[in-house]
Design an enzyme around this catalytic site. Structure first.
Site, PDB file in Angstrom:
ATOM      1  N   GLN A   1       0.681  -0.837   0.365  1.00 29.81           N
ATOM      2  CA  GLN A   1       0.096  -0.220   0.254  1.00 29.81           C
ATOM      3  C   GLN A   1       0.861   1.122  -0.373  1.00 29.81           C
ATOM      4  O   GLN A   1       1.800   1.337   0.504  1.00 29.81           O
ATOM      5  CB  GLN A   1      -1.189  -0.048   1.459  1.00 29.81           C
TER       6      GLN A   1
ATOM      7  N   SER B   1       4.770  -5.167   3.642  1.00 31.18           N
ATOM      8  CA  SER B   1       4.093  -5.788   4.423  1.00 31.18           C
ATOM      9  C   SER B   1       2.544  -6.484   3.205  1.00 31.18           C
ATOM     10  O   SER B   1       2.654  -7.423   2.856  1.00 31.18           O
ATOM     11  CB  SER B   1       3.160  -4.183   4.613  1.00 31.18           C
ATOM     12  N   LEU B   2       1.586  -5.885   2.735  1.00 30.88           N
ATOM     13  CA  LEU B   2       0.501  -6.269   1.221  1.00 30.88           C
ATOM     14  C   LEU B   2       1.700  -6.889   0.668  1.00 30.88           C
ATOM     15  O   LEU B   2       1.109  -8.081  -0.004  1.00 30.88           O
ATOM     16  CB  LEU B   2       0.024  -5.509   0.893  1.00 30.88           C
TER      17      LEU B   2
ATOM     18  N   ARG C   1      -8.427  -9.253   4.765  1.00 29.23           N
ATOM     19  CA  ARG C   1      -7.421  -8.892   5.705  1.00 29.23           C
ATOM     20  C   ARG C   1      -7.544  -7.331   6.201  1.00 29.23           C
ATOM     21  O   ARG C   1      -7.892  -6.426   6.551  1.00 29.23           O
ATOM     22  CB  ARG C   1      -6.172  -8.856   5.767  1.00 29.23           C
TER      23      ARG C   1
ATOM     24  N   HIS D   1       0.783  -2.416  11.876  1.00 30.78           N
ATOM     25  CA  HIS D   1       1.475  -3.814  12.205  1.00 30.78           C
ATOM     26  C   HIS D   1       1.803  -3.278  13.502  1.00 30.78           C
ATOM     27  O   HIS D   1       2.728  -3.204  14.088  1.00 30.78           O
ATOM     28  CB  HIS D   1       2.579  -3.571  11.171  1.00 30.78           C
TER      29      HIS D   1
ATOM     30  N   GLN E   1       2.153 -11.290  10.753  1.00 33.81           N
ATOM     31  CA  GLN E   1       2.801  -9.598  10.435  1.00 33.81           C
ATOM     32  C   GLN E   1       1.833  -8.998  10.074  1.00 33.81           C
ATOM     33  O   GLN E   1       1.851  -7.235  10.530  1.00 33.81           O
ATOM     34  CB  GLN E   1       2.801 -10.156   8.289  1.00 33.81           C
TER      35      GLN E   1
END
Length: 315
Positions: free
Chosen positions: A10, A90-91, A115, A199, A248
């Site tokens: 993102q 991340s993603l 998610r 996170h 994560q």
């Protein structure tokens, strides 16, 4: 020459971001496939907008997954070799797992949409926040978070590059940290325009929902090593991959360590696979020893492919 692929998350999205890849059918087909699974025209959203809709977390996550997978499919279609190691920010970790054949694309599309929904549901809009703390070392950011947190959640969550750490938590705590940042030597503290404090510990309820969904999805051992954000390690079993993905969501993205670990494997080139140049930019700040490139258009794909093939022929 060995090389690595990294996949953006993102923040790299923009309307028109796939135009640089020309009229490649595989790119559009990937978005159409994702859109069919989601029940709306994802291709139209990324090509025409509106920006506000693309920037909604529930749309950004599947859009960036499709973008990374589309560029990887185009790379392979044009004759690009399989990387020696992968990682995603991340993603982007989900994109890496799809491209490493550990996770099916259709499952990944549904999973990242869930998610995103779970993340937004865990912290109502306006309650959480994130900010980038620039120009100071990691320990100073940790100390800043402890002081500014009070009785609220506030944590360093993205170790993106030396001197570039993102914090996340309760909005008021983030605002206190921004006000105090200069006392800790920071050059700047920039609040980020996000609706979810990713996170950090506030994401634990979302992680529980994600764990339930992951339990129903087939995972396989990756065909290519994938380094995970939460522990900078590769995992070969479905159970370990599920665990890493759940952790994560409420653990820091250890990107600096990930890039250094990639370099430590004897990698000669790190290529960012997807639109934009965010990770390639971070790569330059993390280490000079291993060059980084961004596959941000068709010319970059072909140039990088030729470079790798020439090096391998020379070897």
């Amino acid at each position: 020459m060995q090389f690595a692929f990294t996949f953006p998350g993102q923040g790299s999205q923009s309307v028109g971001m796939m135009a640089a890849y020309g009229e490649a059918a595989v790119v559009r087909d990937t978005f159409v496939q994702a859109g069919d699974l989601l029940g709306f025209d994802l291709w139209q959203l990324v090509t025409q907008g509106p920006t506000e809709e693309l920037n909604q977390t529930v749309n950004t996550q599947p859009a960036m997954l499709a973008a990374g997978v589309a560029v990887y499919r185009l790379w392979r279609e044009r004759g690009g070799p399989v990387p020696d190691v992968m990682a995603g920010h991340s993603l982007g970790e989900y994109t890496a797992l799809v491209c490493a054949e550990a996770l099916g694309f259709a499952d990944a599309v549904r999973l990242v949409r869930l998610r995103a929904e779970a993340m937004q549901a865990a912290v109502p809009e306006g309650v959480g926040g994130m900010a980038a703390i620039l120009g100071v070392d990691d320990d100073a950011v940790r100390a800043l978070c402890v002081r500014a947190a009070g009785d609220e959640v506030l944590e360093p969550v993205n170790f993106n590059a030396p001197g570039q750490v993102v914090i996340a938590g309760a909005r008021a705590a983030v605002e206190r940290a921004c006000a105090l940042a200069r006392e800790y030597g920071a050059k700047r503290a920039l609040p980020l325009p996000v609706s979810v404090p990713s996170h950090c510990a506030l994401m634990r309820p979302a992680a529980e929902r994600l764990a339930e969904a992951l339990a129903t999805i087939e995972l396989r051992a990756p065909a290519v090593a994938v380094l995970h954000n939460a522990d900078v390690a590769e995992h070969a079993t479905p159970a370990a991959i599920r665990d890493a993905l759940v952790r994560q969501l409420h653990s820091p993205v250890r990107w600096v360590e990930s890039v250094r670990a990639i370099a430590g494997r004897g990698i000669g080139l790190i290529a960012e696979c997807g639109p934009g140049k965010v990770l390639a930019g971070l790569n330059k700040r993390i280490l000079d020893a291993v060059p980084g490139v961004a596959l941000s258009d068709v010319a970059a794909l072909d140039e990088t492919m030729n470079r790798i093939n020439q090096e391998r022929n020379h070897d």
